[in-house]
Design a protein around this motif. Structure first.
Motif, mmCIF file in Angstrom:
data_model
loop_
_atom_site.group_PDB
_atom_site.id
_atom_site.type_symbol
_atom_site.label_atom_id
_atom_site.label_comp_id
_atom_site.label_asym_id
_atom_site.label_seq_id
_atom_site.Cartn_x
_atom_site.Cartn_y
_atom_site.Cartn_z
ATOM 1 N N LEU A 65 0.823 -1.215 0.000
ATOM 2 C CA LEU A 65 0.000 0.000 0.000
ATOM 3 C C LEU A 65 0.855 1.262 0.000
ATOM 4 N N THR A 66 1.974 1.235 0.707
ATOM 5 C CA THR A 66 2.868 2.389 0.722
ATOM 6 C C THR A 66 3.486 2.627 -0.646
ATOM 7 N N SER A 67 3.926 1.552 -1.308
ATOM 8 C CA SER A 67 4.517 1.726 -2.637
ATOM 9 C C SER A 67 3.469 2.180 -3.646
ATOM 10 N N LEU A 68 2.247 1.704 -3.498
ATOM 11 C CA LEU A 68 1.175 2.153 -4.390
ATOM 12 C C LEU A 68 0.880 3.634 -4.182
ATOM 13 N N ALA A 69 0.869 4.084 -2.948
ATOM 14 C CA ALA A 69 0.625 5.494 -2.658
ATOM 15 C C ALA A 69 1.746 6.367 -3.202
ATOM 16 N N LEU A 70 2.981 5.911 -3.074
ATOM 17 C CA LEU A 70 4.108 6.689 -3.591
ATOM 18 C C LEU A 70 4.113 6.722 -5.113
ATOM 19 N N ALA A 71 3.664 5.643 -5.748
ATOM 20 C CA ALA A 71 3.617 5.609 -7.211
ATOM 21 C C ALA A 71 2.602 6.620 -7.741
ATOM 22 N N GLY A 72 1.582 6.927 -6.967
ATOM 23 C CA GLY A 72 0.575 7.890 -7.391
ATOM 24 C C GLY A 72 1.018 9.329 -7.237
ATOM 25 N N CYS A 73 2.156 9.559 -6.608
ATOM 26 C CA CYS A 73 2.641 10.921 -6.379
ATOM 27 C C CYS A 73 3.622 11.330 -7.477
ATOM 28 N N ALA A 74 3.254 11.143 -8.716
ATOM 29 C CA ALA A 74 4.145 11.453 -9.824
ATOM 30 C C ALA A 74 4.126 12.957 -10.098
ATOM 31 N N ARG A 75 5.245 13.456 -10.491
ATOM 32 C CA ARG A 75 5.354 14.876 -10.839
ATOM 33 C C ARG A 75 4.940 15.031 -12.298
ATOM 34 N N GLN A 76 4.094 15.981 -12.572
ATOM 35 C CA GLN A 76 3.615 16.183 -13.933
ATOM 36 C C GLN A 76 4.377 17.336 -14.562
ATOM 37 N N THR A 77 5.014 17.076 -15.698
ATOM 38 C CA THR A 77 5.743 18.099 -16.432
ATOM 39 C C THR A 77 5.320 18.046 -17.889
ATOM 40 N N GLU A 78 5.756 19.020 -18.648
ATOM 41 C CA GLU A 78 5.448 19.057 -20.064
ATOM 42 C C GLU A 78 6.168 17.917 -20.773
ATOM 43 N N LEU A 79 5.468 17.245 -21.689
ATOM 44 C CA LEU A 79 6.070 16.132 -22.405
ATOM 45 C C LEU A 79 7.025 16.628 -23.474
ATOM 46 N N LYS A 80 8.184 16.020 -23.533
ATOM 47 C CA LYS A 80 9.195 16.339 -24.536
ATOM 48 C C LYS A 80 9.797 15.043 -25.028
ATOM 49 N N PRO A 81 10.328 15.022 -26.244
ATOM 50 C CA PRO A 81 11.001 13.805 -26.704
ATOM 51 C C PRO A 81 12.226 13.527 -25.843
ATOM 52 N N ALA A 82 12.580 12.262 -25.737
ATOM 53 C CA ALA A 82 13.762 11.881 -24.972
ATOM 54 C C ALA A 82 15.005 12.495 -25.613
ATOM 55 N N ALA A 83 16.066 12.630 -24.827
ATOM 56 C CA ALA A 83 17.309 13.219 -25.342
ATOM 57 C C ALA A 83 17.822 12.388 -26.511
ATOM 58 N N GLY A 84 18.103 13.052 -27.605
ATOM 59 C CA GLY A 84 18.602 12.376 -28.799
ATOM 60 C C GLY A 84 17.507 11.810 -29.686
ATOM 61 N N ALA A 85 16.265 11.846 -29.241
ATOM 62 C CA ALA A 85 15.156 11.329 -30.039
ATOM 63 C C ALA A 85 14.385 12.494 -30.651
ATOM 64 N N GLU A 86 13.681 12.203 -31.715
ATOM 65 C CA GLU A 86 12.878 13.221 -32.390
ATOM 66 C C GLU A 86 11.425 12.775 -32.424
ATOM 67 N N LEU A 87 10.548 13.709 -32.707
ATOM 68 C CA LEU A 87 9.147 13.371 -32.902
ATOM 69 C C LEU A 87 9.001 12.574 -34.192
#
Length: 83
Positions: A12-34
């Motif tokens: 239950l603790t790990s499930l609660a921590l997994a729900g606390c994700a930080r939301q940021t703007e989506l960008k392609p991974a480093a070195g990757a393109e759209l």
């Protein structure tokens, strides 16, 4: 008994921590393109445009709620099983 309770608490603790994700703007991974520009399009869509679902993928629902009981209409396809 105590190990089961400990396992449940950890789960239950790990499930609660997994729900606390930080939301940021989506960008392609480093070195990757759209993905490449779609055929026939003049401009390259950005990540936000690619995440929008078209109306065909998620149509709006048109649900008419029934407020009272009504007899069913005759269904010509409601046939008895063939034996």
């Amino acid at each position: 008994m105590r190990s089961g309770l400990l396992a449940l608490t950890l789960a239950l603790t790990s499930l609660a921590l997994a729900g606390c994700a930080r939301q940021t703007e989506l960008k392609p991974a480093a070195g990757a393109e759209l993905p490449p520009t779609p055929y026939g399009e003049a401009i390259q869509p950005d990540a936000g445009d690619l995440l929008e679902r078209p109306v065909q993928a998620a149509p709006e629902r048109n649900v008419e709620l029934r407020t009272r009981s009504e007899p069913r209409e005759d269904d010509p396809f409601d046939l008895p099983p063939e034996g």
